[in-house]
Motif scaffolding. Structure first.
Motif, PDB file in Angstrom:
ATOM      1  N   PHE A  25       0.773  14.999   5.885  1.00 27.15           N
ATOM      2  CA  PHE A  25       0.352  13.466   5.837  1.00 27.15           C
ATOM      3  C   PHE A  25       1.517  12.869   6.435  1.00 27.15           C
ATOM      4  O   PHE A  25       1.287  11.620   6.806  1.00 27.15           O
ATOM      5  CB  PHE A  25       0.322  13.147   4.306  1.00 27.15           C
ATOM      6  N   GLU A  27       2.803  13.476   9.095  1.00 27.50           N
ATOM      7  CA  GLU A  27       2.197  13.746  10.508  1.00 27.50           C
ATOM      8  C   GLU A  27       1.269  12.443  10.642  1.00 27.50           C
ATOM      9  O   GLU A  27       1.223  11.668  11.549  1.00 27.50           O
ATOM     10  CB  GLU A  27       1.779  15.198  11.107  1.00 27.50           C
ATOM     11  N   ARG A  31       0.715   8.907  13.294  1.00 24.87           N
ATOM     12  CA  ARG A  31      -0.180   8.805  14.406  1.00 24.87           C
ATOM     13  C   ARG A  31      -0.195   7.352  14.805  1.00 24.87           C
ATOM     14  O   ARG A  31       0.065   6.577  14.200  1.00 24.87           O
ATOM     15  CB  ARG A  31      -1.531   9.250  13.946  1.00 24.87           C
ATOM     16  N   PRO A  32      -0.706   7.088  16.072  1.00 24.74           N
ATOM     17  CA  PRO A  32      -0.855   5.795  16.424  1.00 24.74           C
ATOM     18  C   PRO A  32      -1.703   5.091  15.498  1.00 24.74           C
ATOM     19  O   PRO A  32      -1.577   3.810  15.149  1.00 24.74           O
ATOM     20  CB  PRO A  32      -1.652   5.837  17.986  1.00 24.74           C
ATOM     21  N   ILE A  33      -2.886   5.772  15.081  1.00 25.80           N
ATOM     22  CA  ILE A  33      -3.843   4.997  14.057  1.00 25.80           C
ATOM     23  C   ILE A  33      -3.583   5.952  12.660  1.00 25.80           C
ATOM     24  O   ILE A  33      -3.992   6.980  12.706  1.00 25.80           O
ATOM     25  CB  ILE A  33      -5.265   5.134  14.304  1.00 25.80           C
ATOM     26  N   LYS A  35      -4.453   6.975   9.811  1.00 29.76           N
ATOM     27  CA  LYS A  35      -5.474   6.749   8.784  1.00 29.76           C
ATOM     28  C   LYS A  35      -6.584   7.990   9.031  1.00 29.76           C
ATOM     29  O   LYS A  35      -6.813   8.424  10.230  1.00 29.76           O
ATOM     30  CB  LYS A  35      -6.193   5.745   8.986  1.00 29.76           C
ATOM     31  N   VAL A  36      -6.956   8.723   8.021  1.00 30.76           N
ATOM     32  CA  VAL A  36      -7.745   9.781   8.094  1.00 30.76           C
ATOM     33  C   VAL A  36      -9.123   9.632   7.167  1.00 30.76           C
ATOM     34  O   VAL A  36      -8.663   8.886   6.059  1.00 30.76           O
ATOM     35  CB  VAL A  36      -7.224  11.134   8.021  1.00 30.76           C
TER      36      VAL A  36
ATOM     37  N   PHE B  64      -8.732  17.127   7.548  1.00 34.95           N
ATOM     38  CA  PHE B  64      -8.740  15.798   6.922  1.00 34.95           C
ATOM     39  C   PHE B  64      -9.944  14.848   7.472  1.00 34.95           C
ATOM     40  O   PHE B  64     -10.396  13.960   7.006  1.00 34.95           O
ATOM     41  CB  PHE B  64      -7.431  14.974   7.003  1.00 34.95           C
ATOM     42  N   HIS B  65     -10.194  15.470   8.479  1.00 34.96           N
ATOM     43  CA  HIS B  65     -11.785  14.878   9.433  1.00 34.96           C
ATOM     44  C   HIS B  65     -12.834  15.625   8.981  1.00 34.96           C
ATOM     45  O   HIS B  65     -13.944  15.073   9.507  1.00 34.96           O
ATOM     46  CB  HIS B  65     -11.289  14.690  10.831  1.00 34.96           C
ATOM     47  N   SER B 113      -7.535   8.942  16.678  1.00 31.70           N
ATOM     48  CA  SER B 113      -6.499   8.571  16.091  1.00 31.70           C
ATOM     49  C   SER B 113      -5.241   8.461  17.200  1.00 31.70           C
ATOM     50  O   SER B 113      -4.122   7.731  16.888  1.00 31.70           O
ATOM     51  CB  SER B 113      -5.834   9.320  14.733  1.00 31.70           C
ATOM     52  N   TYR B 114      -5.293   9.477  18.136  1.00 24.71           N
ATOM     53  CA  TYR B 114      -4.197   9.469  19.099  1.00 24.71           C
ATOM     54  C   TYR B 114      -4.345   8.597  20.374  1.00 24.71           C
ATOM     55  O   TYR B 114      -3.667   8.857  21.043  1.00 24.71           O
ATOM     56  CB  TYR B 114      -4.050  10.852  19.460  1.00 24.71           C
TER      57      TYR B 114
END
Lengths: 312, 166
Positions: A25, A27, A31-33, A35-36, B64-65, B113-114
Motif C-alpha cells: 500500500f 507503493e 502512484r500518480p493515481i 487509489k485501488v 488489489f484490482h 493508475s500510472y
C-alpha cells in the motif's frame, strides 16, 4: 480475523502480515493515481467520541484510497448531544449497513462492546487508557522501515505510561516482535500493573539513553496536571524530556519517535524534532498504508469470512 | 516444449514486438507477478541483444484490482515496481499463461493508475484458451488447447501440464 480490538488479536505473525501488506500500500500511495478498487462497494463508518486529527484523517484517507465509502460521524453534531447512548448510536449506524466501524471512545472496552452490538468489523481507534492498536502497528512499520526489523531492538518508551493507550499497545507489539522494551517514567506515571509486563523499568532517562535504538516519547497529557502527579511541566522536561543535550548522547542512528500530538519543548525539544532521525512525519505517512492494510485484511482478505468453495 | 523451444519462442516474440512497434521507441515491458516476471526479463534481454536498447522493465501485482476480491483471500505476492510514467508509451504486458483474461483485465485497470499509454499490447508464453472476457494476446509463444480442470505452468525450462487436485 473479524475485528481489530487489541494488538493481541494479531500476535507477531499478524503484525508481520500487516507490515508486509503495508509495503504494497506504500507503493499504491506513491502512484500518480494513488487509489485501488479493492474495497469498492464497502462502507467504513467513523465513530469518534473523542477528538482526533491524525487517526481519523488517516482512516478516512486509507478507506478512500481503497475505494471504500466513508460515513463520517462527529459527536458534537449528532444525537449523542441529545443523550443517545453508545448502544443506540451503534445500532443506528449499523442499520445503515457499514462493513466496518472505526471506534474511538474515552472509556476502555467500548470497541469490544460495539463488536457485540453490530455485524460489522470493528476497529479500535483508541479506547480510554486501554489500547490503540493501529498506532502500535504503524510504529512497528516505521521501525522496520528505518532499522530493518523490530526484533532485538532496544526501545525506550518515556513519559506518561499510566494514562497511555499507545504505550500499552506498543509494549505488546514491540515485545511480541522480540524487542527489548524499557519504560522510563516518574513513579507517579507508571500503572500499578506494570510489574506483570515483559519490560524493564527505569526512573532515569539519562541512565538508558546511550544504549538504545529507539526513544519513543509519549505526550504529557496536560489535562491530567490537576491530579498533581507532576510538580510542573518544567520539572518534567528537566528530568524526562528529550532535550538537545540528551539527544546528543543518542547513538547517531537511533530513532526519535512520538505518536503525536507533540508538546514541542516539553517531551522533545523543537531542535530534536527537526533532526533527520526524528520520524514523526514518517509515522503519520506510514499510518495511512498500515490502516489500508488493516482495512483490507478485515474486509477483503480474511479466509474466515469466505463462504466455502467460493471463487476459482 | 523444452528449454530450447521456450528460448526460441521468446526470441520470436521479441522480434515481433520490434516489428509491430517499428523499433523500440517508447516501448516498455511490464511483467505480471509472479509468473510473468521471468519472461519479461528474458524478452527484455532478447530485445537488447537484437536492437542494442534495453527497454524499461517493470513488475505489477494485480491483487488489489482483481474482480474476485471478497470471493477468496487475495494477498499480493510480490512487489509492484513501475518507476516510469506510462503516458504516451507503448506498454507490453507480459505474463506466462493466458487463461480467462481476468488477470489481464485487472492489469489494464492497474496500469491506468500510472498514466495513459499510447497503446497496450499483450505477450504470453502460453495461450490455453477458455477466455471469459474480450481479451486477446498480441504475441504468443504457444497456443495450447486445454481442459478447464488442467493446470498449466510455464517457466524457462518448459511447460508443465497437470491435473488440478481437488
Amino acid at each position: 480475523m473479524k475485528h481489530l480490538l487489541s494488538i493481541n488479536d494479531l500476535g507477531a505473525e499478524g503484525i508481520d502480515e500487516v507490515c508486509r501488506l503495508a509495503d504494497h500500500f506504500t507503493e499504491v500511495s506513491q502512484r500518480p493515481i494513488p487509489k485501488v478498487p479493492a474495497l469498492r462497494g464497502k462502507t467504513v463508518a467513523m465513530l469518534f467520541y473523542e477528538d482526533s486529527t491524525r487517526t481519523r484523517l488517516s482512516f478516512e484517507v486509507a478507506a478512500r484510497r481503497l475505494s471504500a465509502d466513508v460515513m463520517g460521524f462527529s459527536v458534537s453534531a449528532s444525537s449523542v448531544n441529545k443523550g443517545e447512548s453508545v448502544r443506540d448510536t451503534v445500532a443506528t449506524v449499523s442499520a445503515m449497513g457499514p462493513d466496518a466501524i472505526v471506534v474511538r471512545h474515552r472509556s476502555a472496552g467500548v470497541p469490544q462492546q460495539t463488536a457485540a452490538w453490530t455485524h460489522a468489523s470493528v476497529i479500535n481507534a483508541g479506547d480510554g487508557w486501554h489500547e490503540h492498536p493501529t498506532q502500535a502497528l504503524l510504529d512497528c512499520y516505521t521501525i522496520r522501515d528505518r532499522l530493518g526489523s523490530v526484533a532485538g531492538r532496544r526501545i525506550v518508551i518515556v513519559g506518561d505510561i499510566k494514562h497511555s493507550r499507545v504505550a500499552r499497545s506498543c509494549v505488546m507489539a514491540f515485545t511480541a516482535l522480540g524487542a527489548k522494551v524499557t519504560l522510563v517514567a516518574p513513579p507517579t506515571l507508571l500503572p500499578p500493573e506494570v510489574g506483570s509486563w515483559p519490560v524493564d523499568i527505569s526512573f532515569s532517562l539519562d541512565a538508558v539513553l546511550s544504549d538504545c535504538d529507539v526513544v519513543y516519547g509519549l505526550r504529557v497529557q496536560k489535562e491530567r496536571q490537576s491530579e498533581a502527579l507532576l510538580p510542573s511541566l518544567r520539572e518534567y522536561t528537566a528530568q524526562w524530556g528529550l532535550t538537545v543535550a540528551r539527544a546528543a548522547r543518542l547513538h547517531p542512528d537511533a530513532l526519535v519517535m512520538h505518536p503525536g500530538p507533540v508538546n514541542r519543548g516539553v517531551e522533545i525539544a523543537p531542535e530534536v524534532l527537526d533532526q533527520p532521525n526524528a520520524t514523526l512525519n514518517e509515522q503519520v505517512r506510514h499510518g495511512v498504508a498500515v490502516r489500508m492494510a488493516v482495512l483490507y485484511l478485515l474486509l477483503a482478505a480474511d479466509p474466515d469470512l469466505r463462504p466455502e468453495g467460493a471463487g476459482t | 516444449m523444452e528449454a530450447e523451444d521456450i528460448k526460441r519462442a521468446t526470441w520470436r516474440m521479441a522480434h515481433e514486438i520490434i516489428e509491430r512497434n517499428h523499433g523500440l521507441e517508447g516501448v516498455v515491458l511490464v511483467g505480471l507477478q509472479t509468473g510473468g516476471v521471468w519472461l519479461a526479463a528474458d524478452i527484455a534481454s532478447a530485445l537488447n541483444a537484437i536492437e542494442g536498447v534495453e527497454p524499461p522493465l517493470g513488475t505489477l501485482d494485480v491483487a488489489f484490482h482483481r474482480d474476485d476480491i471478497g470471493l477468496r483471500p487475495l494477498l499480493p505476492e510480490a512487489p509492484t515496481k513501475i518507476p516510469f510514467n506510462l503516458d504516451g508509451q507503448a506498454v507490453v504486458i507480459v505474463d506466462d499463461v493466458l487463461y480467462t483474461g481476468r488477470t489481464i483485465r485487472a492489469a489494464l485497470d492497474a496500469l491506468n493508475s500510472y498514466g495513459r499509454p499510447r497503446t497496450v499490447q499483450l505477450a504470453v508464453m502460453v495461450d490455453r484458451g477458455h477466455r471469459e472476457l474480450p481479451i486477446r494476446p498480441d504475441f504468443v509463444g504457444k497456443n495450447l488447447p486445454t481442459r478447464r480442470d488442467e493446470m498449466v505452468d510455464a517457466h524457462r525450462d518448459g511447460i508443465d501440464l497437470g491435473e488440478i487436485v481437488k
